[in-house]
Design a protein around this motif. Structure first.
Motif, short mmCIF file in Angstrom:
data_model
loop_
_atom_site.label_atom_id
_atom_site.label_comp_id
_atom_site.label_asym_id
_atom_site.label_seq_id
_atom_site.Cartn_x
_atom_site.Cartn_y
_atom_site.Cartn_z
N ALA A 56 49.85 -36.41 -17.70
CA ALA A 56 49.92 -34.98 -17.34
C ALA A 56 48.57 -34.48 -16.87
O ALA A 56 48.48 -33.69 -15.91
N GLU A 57 47.50 -34.94 -17.51
CA GLU A 57 46.16 -34.47 -17.14
C GLU A 57 45.74 -34.95 -15.76
O GLU A 57 45.20 -34.18 -14.96
N VAL A 58 46.01 -36.22 -15.45
CA VAL A 58 45.61 -36.75 -14.15
C VAL A 58 46.44 -36.17 -13.02
O VAL A 58 46.04 -36.21 -11.85
N LEU A 102 53.28 -39.37 -9.52
CA LEU A 102 52.69 -40.44 -10.32
C LEU A 102 53.71 -41.48 -10.77
O LEU A 102 53.33 -42.57 -11.20
N LYS A 103 55.00 -41.17 -10.64
CA LYS A 103 56.04 -42.00 -11.25
C LYS A 103 55.98 -43.46 -10.81
O LYS A 103 56.14 -44.39 -11.62
N GLY A 104 55.74 -43.70 -9.53
CA GLY A 104 55.70 -45.08 -9.04
C GLY A 104 54.61 -45.89 -9.71
O GLY A 104 54.86 -47.01 -10.20
N VAL A 121 56.20 -35.36 -18.48
CA VAL A 121 56.89 -34.35 -17.67
C VAL A 121 56.99 -33.04 -18.45
O VAL A 121 56.75 -31.95 -17.90
N GLN A 122 57.32 -33.13 -19.74
CA GLN A 122 57.40 -31.93 -20.58
C GLN A 122 56.05 -31.21 -20.61
O GLN A 122 55.99 -29.99 -20.47
N LEU A 123 54.98 -31.97 -20.80
CA LEU A 123 53.64 -31.37 -20.84
C LEU A 123 53.29 -30.73 -19.51
O LEU A 123 52.74 -29.62 -19.46
N SER A 124 53.59 -31.44 -18.43
CA SER A 124 53.27 -30.95 -17.09
C SER A 124 53.99 -29.64 -16.78
O SER A 124 53.46 -28.79 -16.06
N ASN A 125 55.18 -29.47 -17.35
CA ASN A 125 55.98 -28.27 -17.10
C ASN A 125 55.74 -27.17 -18.12
O ASN A 125 56.35 -26.10 -18.04
N GLU A 169 50.56 -26.79 -28.67
CA GLU A 169 51.71 -26.78 -29.57
C GLU A 169 52.65 -27.94 -29.26
O GLU A 169 53.15 -28.62 -30.17
N VAL A 170 52.88 -28.19 -27.96
CA VAL A 170 53.74 -29.30 -27.55
C VAL A 170 53.14 -30.63 -28.00
O VAL A 170 53.85 -31.51 -28.50
N ILE A 171 51.82 -30.78 -27.86
CA ILE A 171 51.14 -32.01 -28.27
C ILE A 171 51.22 -32.19 -29.78
O ILE A 171 51.49 -33.30 -30.27
N ASN A 172 51.03 -31.11 -30.52
CA ASN A 172 51.09 -31.20 -31.99
C ASN A 172 52.48 -31.59 -32.47
O ASN A 172 52.63 -32.39 -33.40
#
Length: 250
Positions: free
Chosen positions: A120-122, A131-133, A191-195, A203-206
């Protein structure tokens, strides 16, 4: 800790961790040895044009590796780390876990938590789908090392293959924590983090960390039957901790 600017810096720091672990006879070196193998394979892939975007892949590798390296040094300095890494690192304090458990619990923290965060960061500033490929190609690099790992473990415990082949409970245990499942979850998490909204990211990471830490507990405490079998394997493992780290590097 040395600064990290390139993938070669990552490989060098991993070697420092390996060397320290060999000197201190510390099981933390098991995962570091495996991870260095993976990183060298990724470096070769970048050099050979295997990835769609080599510079982006090196950046991803650095971000990804830094999460493990920072966690390792924080733990050795008694600083707070994620629950997932704390579970993995604390396993090194115990006698009974076998090498395979040390590797699985490290993979659990790094792939199930860290890989999604790094991806997500990159991808910031661009659709993560771009990035999926290359993300899938990382998976093929990881998969290519599975046989190497099996061969290394067979050096440490020669009868491991037979035990895993004929013991359904352990075999199911390994399937449950297969790399394919872990990687698929890592992409969904990325994908969840990116969105996610910026103010919700932590909170999502925790929440993810708590879930991954629960999986770590299943790896370290897989049940009575598996524990008995792992105990037999542990007593039959050949060589000192330092020797086993070196075997994983071959």
């Amino acid at each position: 800790m040395k600064p990290i600017h390139t993938i070669d810096d990552v490989i060098a720091i991993l070697q420092d961790i390996i060397d320290t672990s060999i000197q201190e006879k510390n099981p933390l070196g098991y995962f570091a040895a495996l991870y260095q193998k993976v990183t060298i394979k990724v470096k070769e892939g970048i050099h050979n044009g295997f990835f769609e975007d080599g510079p982006r892949m090196e950046k991803l590798d650095i971000i990804f590796a830094k999460r493990y390296i920072d966690a390792y040094y924080s733990f050795t300095q008694n600083k707070v780390v994620t629950q997932s890494w704390e579970k993995a690192f604390l396993l090194s304090k115990k006698f009974w876990p076998i090498v395979l458990q040390h590797l699985l619990i490290g993979m659990n923290a790094h792939i199930n938590l860290d890989l999604g965060i790094a991806a997500a960061e990159v991808s910031k500033g661009a659709p993560i789908e771009n990035l999926k490929g290359d993300f899938d190609k990382i998976n093929s690099v990881l998969s290519s090392l599975v046989l190497d790992v099996e061969n290394d473990l067979a050096k440490i415990y020669p009868f491991l293959r037979k035990i895993l082949k004929y013991t359904r409970d352990v075999d199911n245990f390994l399937v449950d924590f297969s790399m394919e499942i872990a990687r698929n979850g890592a992409w969904d998490f990325a994908v969840q983090l990116s969105n996610s909204q910026e103010n919700n990211v932590n909170e999502v990471i925790n929440e993810r960390d708590i879930s991954v830490a629960k999986t770590a507990t299943l790896i370290s405490k897989p049940g009575i039957i598996a524990n008995i079998i792992f105990g037999i394997i542990r007593l039959g493992e050949k060589g000192s901790v330092s020797k086993k780290i070196k075997d994983l590097m071959d």
